[in-house]
Every structure is written in structure tokens, then in C-alpha cells.
Design a protein around this motif. Structure first.
Motif, PDB file in Angstrom:
ATOM      1  N   ASN A  40     -18.111  -7.315  64.306  1.00 12.55           N
ATOM      2  CA  ASN A  40     -16.673  -7.505  64.133  1.00 12.55           C
ATOM      3  C   ASN A  40     -15.882  -6.391  64.801  1.00 12.55           C
ATOM      4  O   ASN A  40     -14.814  -6.624  65.373  1.00 12.55           O
ATOM      5  N   ASN A  43     -15.914  -7.053  68.501  1.00 11.21           N
ATOM      6  CA  ASN A  43     -14.975  -8.121  68.830  1.00 11.21           C
ATOM      7  C   ASN A  43     -13.546  -7.584  68.885  1.00 11.21           C
ATOM      8  O   ASN A  43     -12.757  -7.961  69.757  1.00 11.21           O
ATOM      9  N   MET A 280     -15.394  -3.670  60.320  1.00 10.57           N
ATOM     10  CA  MET A 280     -15.482  -3.358  61.740  1.00 10.57           C
ATOM     11  C   MET A 280     -16.148  -2.005  61.994  1.00 10.57           C
ATOM     12  O   MET A 280     -16.935  -1.854  62.922  1.00 10.57           O
ATOM     13  N   ASN A 479     -11.666  -2.040  58.323  1.00  8.64           N
ATOM     14  CA  ASN A 479     -11.291  -2.824  59.478  1.00  8.64           C
ATOM     15  C   ASN A 479     -10.252  -2.033  60.273  1.00  8.64           C
ATOM     16  O   ASN A 479      -9.762  -0.996  59.817  1.00  8.64           O
TER      17      ASN A 479
END
Length: 484
Positions: A40, A43, A280, A479
Motif C-alpha cells: 500500500n 502504491n 502504508m 498511512n
């Protein structure tokens, strides 16, 4: 004995608090801390990188081209292109994958773009047939494949382009003018030129962004941080990155070096971070980091100091005067009635940090030396206590800052030496608990409350961060969001 509390001892507490917060916020064979970028996270990084790349390739000037081509029966034809601009570039489909043990694979497909240019051609010999015009070109169904590696340069991550492949799908040229047969010949030449131009332009832009922009950001990452000119924490890579299935981990030293160049006499233990695919970024810090900091400041002599009467608030029920201690240590008051006192605190050894699922516990042993100040200002010893203290620590995120809180857990003590004769020391326990929980811990939390900024790359912020505690390490999971 040591310097006044508001100098040496106060600096020690500030330094240790800075270390405590830094450890909670944030590469020797075993790393002291590990930073993990999950799929993640990759990405997210890919999306941000493509946004930046897209900005760089909009209205991108391509180099002018010229040449001479021999054509059967016609002879030599000279041609040229100028004012060539790449625009309206879109990257509709993209992805990034981790190649275990190797690096990253990045692909972009369905790329579309527009190109505008001026063209001109002319027969070299007489008759000098010629033509010129403005062409608009549509490019579609184009794809890019990229393989990236990560090495360590000066203990910092460094991206390398292992291979790049650009496949130009379809090209459609819109224009009119010139003799049909000669114009069509030029169009066939032009298509080949455009394919080569686009491939070179995109390859150069991608390599430039990686070699200059991305690697420059990585080169600016701090690999050490000075702590009040006593020690430095080394954050460089301790080993090359680890490319696993769905994650990339960067092992870091996390080692405190006592200036100018003295390292801890112990090494980090092996610890395995808990990688969660739902976040993330994860930063895992072992207890070694805090223990190394504790060793550095203890070795530097900053875990000692003394408290004078002037430093005790007037509101405190206990003052540094033997009269205030008359019911606690009667023998002290009887020998030195209404005399001022001083207290010296010093650690016997570097405190040890323990990380568990319940949080962080810091325990240490030391001495409390109690002195009496005679009327002629001479300081004489009264008694010495051996003390064991235990405190717990927690951390919380506040915006771009991480703040902490200490809580008194327990203490134990014994009378190590007495210079005023034998006395019952049991009453001191109440005083000690009051001092530690009511004065020392709030004093420390006063410095912890404002927090410290978490160092991040400009434009990147934390999103919904969570701090978790495990046996042997603490982990920050978060994140990310891009706001630049």
C-alpha cells in the motif's frame, strides 16, 4: 559533587526526554530499528511519483530534428522538424510490484499524448520541390516498463534504473499540403522520428526524475542527529534493503554514539517487526535504541545532579530544611536543628528500557545523598539511600508531532549509609513516593507534552497513525497523504 540541577541535571533530563520522544517517533549486524514500506505504501509512492512525472512531461519541448534522405529516382531530400511539443499526456493504468530479493517493477500502460510540430522538406537538387506545415500528432496505446533497484550510498537508500522499456503503440498524423507522393514519403520518415523522439524524451525524463529529484530527496535524509552536543544517533542503513513478498524493509543502525566516537558496548538483539498490509508505512524500534541512549548519557556523566533549597517550590509540603524533616528523620533534626539541606541524585548504572505489549517500562538504580549545609556554608553528608525506580511510558500522535507521557510505577529503597547514627528510615518511603510521583514525574511530563515534530519528506503527512507495543520493540503504523 555534581553541578546544580538547573544546569547539568536539567540538561540530562531534557536530553533523555528528547531521546525518549525521538525513539517513539521514528539503520551493526542486527538493526536497532527498521522502516517497512508495504505494498500500500508503494502504491502511494507510485501515485505521487506519477503525479510529479505527469507535470514534468506536459508541454515538454522535444529536440528539433533534421536530415537528408536518398529517394530512388528523386535524389536527396532534406527535411527538418522544429517547435516540437509533447502535451496532453495521460497515464491511465499503472502499477508497482515488489520483486522479492531484487527491487521494484513499475509499469504504465494505455499512455496517450498529443504532439505538435512544424515540418519542412525540400529536394536538394533542382527542381527544388518543397513543402512545409504544422502537424498535430496523436499517440495512443503506449506502455512503459521499468525495473528499479535500491542500494546504499553513504548509508542512505539510492535508486538505480536497471532497465527501461518504452513501446509506442499507435501514431496518427493530421496534416495536409505538399505533393501527395512526396508528402506521404515525408510522413513515413516523420513517424519513425516521432517514435524515437517520444521514447528518448520519456526515458530521459524518467531517469532525470529518479537520478536527480528522488535520489536528491533520499540524499537529504539525515543519517545522524546531534543530541545537545553529547551524543549522536546514527540512522544510516546497516544493511541493504530487504525485498520481501508485499513489503520492503530498510534496516537501520539506531545506534547512539558518544561524541567524539564511542559506541555502546552491546549490540541490538534480533527482532522481527509485525508487518500489517493495511498500513502504508511502519517504523519498528527495538529497546536497543533507548538502552543505547541511556548508556550514552550515563557514560557522559549526565545522570546526576543536585537539588538546592531554592529549587523547591514554596508550595511544597516538604522543604530542604531539617525542620521540615523533623518527623521523618528525627535524628537529623536533633543533630542539625533548622539547617538547610541539599540532595544529590545519581544513577549507579544506565537505566534499562523494557518494551512489552503493555507499553514501555524504564527501570534504574541509583543513590540519593542527603547533605546538611552548616552556617559557614560547609556541606556535610547526612545519609545515603540506595533507590530502585520504575516508570512506564506511553506515546501519542498529535498532528505532525509525537508526544509522550510518563507514569510513576513503583520504587524501593534502603539505607545505604548514615552519618547521623542509626535511625528508622521507613518514613522516608512516603516522602520518596511524593517526590517522585508528585514532583519529578509531572516535571518530566511538562517537557513531554509539547512533543517533537516527526521528520518527514516535504509534502507528506501522516494519516491515522497508530502506536503499538510488542515484546522487545514498539511500532508506529501509519498511512500517508501527499499535500504539496
Amino acid at each position: 559533587y555534581g553541578a546544580p540541577l538547573n544546569e547539568k541535571f536539567s540538561h540530562m533530563m531534557r536530553a533523555f526526554l528528547l531521546v525518549f520522544l525521538f525513539v517513539l517517533s521514528c539503520f551493526s549486524t542486527n538493526p536497532g530499528l527498521q522502516t517497512t514500506l508495504t505494498q500500500n505504501g508503494l502504491n502511494f509512492a507510485k501515485t505521487v511519483a506519477l503525479e510529479i512525472l505527469n507535470q514534468k512531461v506536459q508541454n515538454l519541448d522535444l529536440p528539433p530534428q533534421q536530415g537528408v534522405t536518398d529517394v530512388t529516382l528523386l535524389g536527396s531530400i532534406s527535411w527538418s522538424t522544429s517547435n516540437t511539443v509533447l502535451h496532453s499526456v495521460v497515464f491511465p493504468v499503472s502499477g508497482i510490484q515488489i520483486l522479492p530479493g531484487q527491487g521494484f517493477y513499475v509499469y504504465i500502460s494505455g499512455i496517450a499524448a498529443g504532439i505538435s510540430l512544424n515540418w519542412h522538406y525540400e529536394r536538394v537538387d533542382w527542381p527544388h520541390l518543397s513543402g512545409s506545415g504544422l502537424a498535430t500528432i496523436d499517440v495512443s496505446s503506449t506502455s512503459i516498463e521499468l525495473r528499479l533497484g535500491v542500494t546504499a550510498v553513504n548509508a542512505k537508500p539510492y535508486l538505480t534504473v536497471q532497465s527501461i522499456s518504452i513501446d509506442i503503440g499507435q501514431i496518427s498524423i493530421h496534416d495536409s499540403g505538399g505533393a501527395d507522393w512526396l508528402y506521404n514519403l515525408f510522413i513515413s520518415i516523420l513517424k519513425g522520428l516521432i517514435v524515437n523522439d517520444i521514447q528518448n524524451a520519456l526515458a530521459n525524463v524518467i531517469k532525470t526524475q529518479i537520478d536527480t529529484n528522488l535520489n536528491q530527496l533520499l540524499a537529504n535524509l539525515p543519517v545522524n542527529q546531534n543530541i545537545i552536543n553529547i551524543a549522536e544517533i546514527e540512522l544510516g542503513l546497516s544493511a541493504p534493503p530487504i525485498f520481501g513478498s508485499g513489503y520492503t524493509t530498510f534496516p537501520e543502525l539506531g545506534e547512539f554514539v558518544l561524541l567524539p566516537n564511542k559506541i555502546p558496548p552491546f549490540t541490538p538483539p534480533i527482532f522481527n517487526p509485525i508487518v500489517s498490509s493495511s498500513y502504508m508505512l511502519e517504523v519498528s524500534i527495538s529497546s536497543f535504541v533507548l538502552d543505547a541512549a541511556s548508556w550514552a548519557f550515563f557514560t557522559a556523566g549526565f545522570m546526576q545532579g543536585r537539588i538546592t533549597p531554592a529549587q523547591v517550590p514554596d508550595t511544597s509540603p516538604i522543604q530542604l530544611n531539617t525542620s521540615s524533616w523533623s518527623t521523618i528523620v528525627p535524628a537529623l533534626f536533633n543533630l542539625y536543628p533548622n539547617y538547610l539541606m541539599e540532595v544529590e541524585l545519581k544513577a549507579d548504572s544506565a537505566p534499562i528500557a523494557t518494551f512489552s505489549s503493555q507499553g514501555i517500562t524504564v527501570s534504574g538504580k541509583g543513590e540519593i545523598d542527603v547533605y546538611v549545609i552548616l552556617p559557614n556554608k560547609t556541606v556535610v553528608p547526612a545519609f545515603t539511600l540506595g533507590v530502585t525506580l520504575s516508570a512506564s511510558g506511553t506515546a501519542f500522535i498529535n498532528g505532525l508531532k509525537i508526544s509522550g507521557n510518563l507514569t510513576y510505577l513503583s520504587d524501593s529503597f534502603y539505607l545505604k549509609a548514615s552519618y547521623i547514627g542509626p535511625f528508622d528510615s521507613s518514613n522516608i518511603d512516603t516522602l520518596l513516593k511524593f517526590a517522585l510521583s508528585g514532583i519529578v514525574i509531572p516535571y518530566l511530563n511538562n517537557y513531554l507534552a509539547p512533543g517533537f515534530i516527526i521528520p518527514l519528506i516535504e509534502g507528506v503527512e501522516l494519516l491515522d497513525p497508530v502506536i503499538s507495543y510488542y515484546n522487545g520493540f514498539v511500532e508506529l503504523s501509519t498511512n500517508l497523504k501527499y499535500v504539496a
